[in-house]
Design an enzyme around this catalytic site. Sequence first.
Site, PDB file in Angstrom:
ATOM      1  N   ARG A  80      11.717  -6.710   5.628  1.00 32.84           N
ATOM      2  CA  ARG A  80      11.529  -5.262   5.466  1.00 32.84           C
ATOM      3  C   ARG A  80      12.300  -4.495   6.539  1.00 32.84           C
ATOM      4  NH1 ARG A  80       5.575  -2.676   4.655  1.00 32.84           N
ATOM      5  NH2 ARG A  80       5.218  -2.965   6.872  1.00 32.84           N
ATOM      6  N   ARG A 110      -9.512   0.554   8.938  1.00 33.78           N
ATOM      7  CA  ARG A 110      -9.072  -0.815   9.212  1.00 33.78           C
ATOM      8  C   ARG A 110     -10.148  -1.634   9.903  1.00 33.78           C
ATOM      9  NH1 ARG A 110      -3.095   0.078   9.313  1.00 33.78           N
ATOM     10  NH2 ARG A 110      -2.029  -1.839   9.829  1.00 33.78           N
ATOM     11  N   LYS A 123       0.834  -1.212   0.000  1.00 31.02           N
ATOM     12  CA  LYS A 123       0.000   0.000   0.000  1.00 31.02           C
ATOM     13  C   LYS A 123       0.866   1.258   0.000  1.00 31.02           C
ATOM     14  CE  LYS A 123      -2.094  -1.048   3.913  1.00 31.02           C
ATOM     15  NZ  LYS A 123      -1.448  -2.326   4.253  1.00 31.02           N
ATOM     16  N   ARG A 166      11.212  -2.799  12.264  1.00 32.77           N
ATOM     17  CA  ARG A 166      10.182  -2.236  13.133  1.00 32.77           C
ATOM     18  C   ARG A 166       9.904  -3.163  14.312  1.00 32.77           C
ATOM     19  NH1 ARG A 166       5.332  -0.420   9.123  1.00 32.77           N
ATOM     20  NH2 ARG A 166       4.146  -1.504  10.727  1.00 32.77           N
ATOM     21  N   ARG A 226      -0.497  -9.508  13.536  1.00 33.86           N
ATOM     22  CA  ARG A 226      -1.019  -8.474  12.621  1.00 33.86           C
ATOM     23  C   ARG A 226      -1.821  -9.097  11.482  1.00 33.86           C
ATOM     24  NH1 ARG A 226       4.151  -5.429  10.982  1.00 33.86           N
ATOM     25  NH2 ARG A 226       2.862  -4.138   9.654  1.00 33.86           N
TER      26      ARG A 226
HETATM   27  P1  AMP Z   1       0.875   0.105   9.592  1.00 34.26           P
HETATM   28  O1  AMP Z   1       2.134   0.878   9.448  1.00 34.26           O
HETATM   29  O2  AMP Z   1      -0.240   0.609   8.724  1.00 34.26           O
HETATM   30  O3  AMP Z   1       1.075  -1.387   9.449  1.00 34.26           O
HETATM   31  O4  AMP Z   1       0.361   0.362  11.101  1.00 34.26           O
HETATM   32  C1  AMP Z   1       1.154   0.006  12.207  1.00 34.26           C
HETATM   33  C2  AMP Z   1       0.272  -0.187  13.438  1.00 34.26           C
HETATM   34  O5  AMP Z   1      -0.393   1.051  13.763  1.00 34.26           O
HETATM   35  C3  AMP Z   1      -0.853  -1.203  13.300  1.00 34.26           C
HETATM   36  O6  AMP Z   1      -0.422  -2.534  13.528  1.00 34.26           O
HETATM   37  C4  AMP Z   1      -1.822  -0.719  14.374  1.00 34.26           C
HETATM   38  O7  AMP Z   1      -1.364  -1.047  15.670  1.00 34.26           O
HETATM   39  C5  AMP Z   1      -1.708   0.804  14.231  1.00 34.26           C
HETATM   40  N1  AMP Z   1      -2.671   1.342  13.232  1.00 34.26           N
HETATM   41  C6  AMP Z   1      -2.373   1.963  12.069  1.00 34.26           C
HETATM   42  N2  AMP Z   1      -3.475   2.336  11.426  1.00 34.26           N
HETATM   43  C7  AMP Z   1      -4.521   1.935  12.196  1.00 34.26           C
HETATM   44  C8  AMP Z   1      -5.934   2.026  12.071  1.00 34.26           C
HETATM   45  N3  AMP Z   1      -6.526   2.602  10.992  1.00 34.26           N
HETATM   46  N4  AMP Z   1      -6.696   1.500  13.068  1.00 34.26           N
HETATM   47  C9  AMP Z   1      -6.145   0.944  14.170  1.00 34.26           C
HETATM   48  N5  AMP Z   1      -4.822   0.818  14.352  1.00 34.26           N
HETATM   49  C10 AMP Z   1      -4.005   1.311  13.369  1.00 34.26           C
END
Ligand code: AMP
Length: 213
Positions: free
Chosen positions: A127, A88, A13, A160, A171
């Site tokens: 990554r 999400r 994404k 990360r 996740r």
């Molecule tokens: P990402 O970088 O998009 O994978 O997000 C990293 C982490 O941030 C996720 O595993 C969640 O803990 C939190 N997070 C990011 N976006 C959301 C969202 N829209 N709703 C809830 N938690 C989020």
Amino acid sequence: MKLILLGAPGAGKGTVAKLLTKMDGSVQISTGDILRAAVAAGTELGKQAQAAMKAGDLVSDDLIMGIMGERLKEDDCKNGYLLDGFPRTIPQAEALKVLLADMGEKLDAVVSIEVPRDVILDRLTTRRTCEGCGEIYNVKSNPPKEEGKCDKCGGNVVQREDETEEAISNRLEVYNEMTAPLAGFYEKEGSLLAVEATSSDVVIDAIKKKLAI
Ligand code: AMP
């Protein structure tokens, strides 16, 4: 353009969003990036989000809607936005619908990037991310020129905290349970573009075709 980019963690994404921003000046809005910056800065938001993020769980819908309610009203959204990692959950999608209606805005499409699980797992474990600017690397296919240093900003390139095997598997489970149903939600609304592709170019071509650009 105004798009939602759906897809599992590691589906690409962020990469697709970055390529699209170069086409028409729309901005990438990644809730994950916003939250990571808040954690790094030690703000109240960061403190509230940190534990859930580290475990690979979702942060509360209220917290996320608070962030997005503000973010979508900023000036740089005038040329469009690419929502990366948001919504999400179904409640977030419902709340976004209300928010956009209040703002008098309409999305062009919801793009679901569908990638096989083995590819996702391989991508996530290899990554690496720059702590400074968020640039993404891969130890196998795209390492930084100097190990551990970002080519762009010189920041530290690290794995990360939520990219340990345990957090990744959580996740993906959370994704299947809470986020995957959004494809059906947007399909019913008639705005879904599902693309099965491991190449970002293929995704971009499908978006261009759908939006006739
Ligand atoms: P990402 O970088 O998009 O994978 O997000 C990293 C982490 O941030 C996720 O595993 C969640 O803990 C939190 N997070 C990011 N976006 C959301 C969202 N829209 N709703 C809830 N938690 C989020």
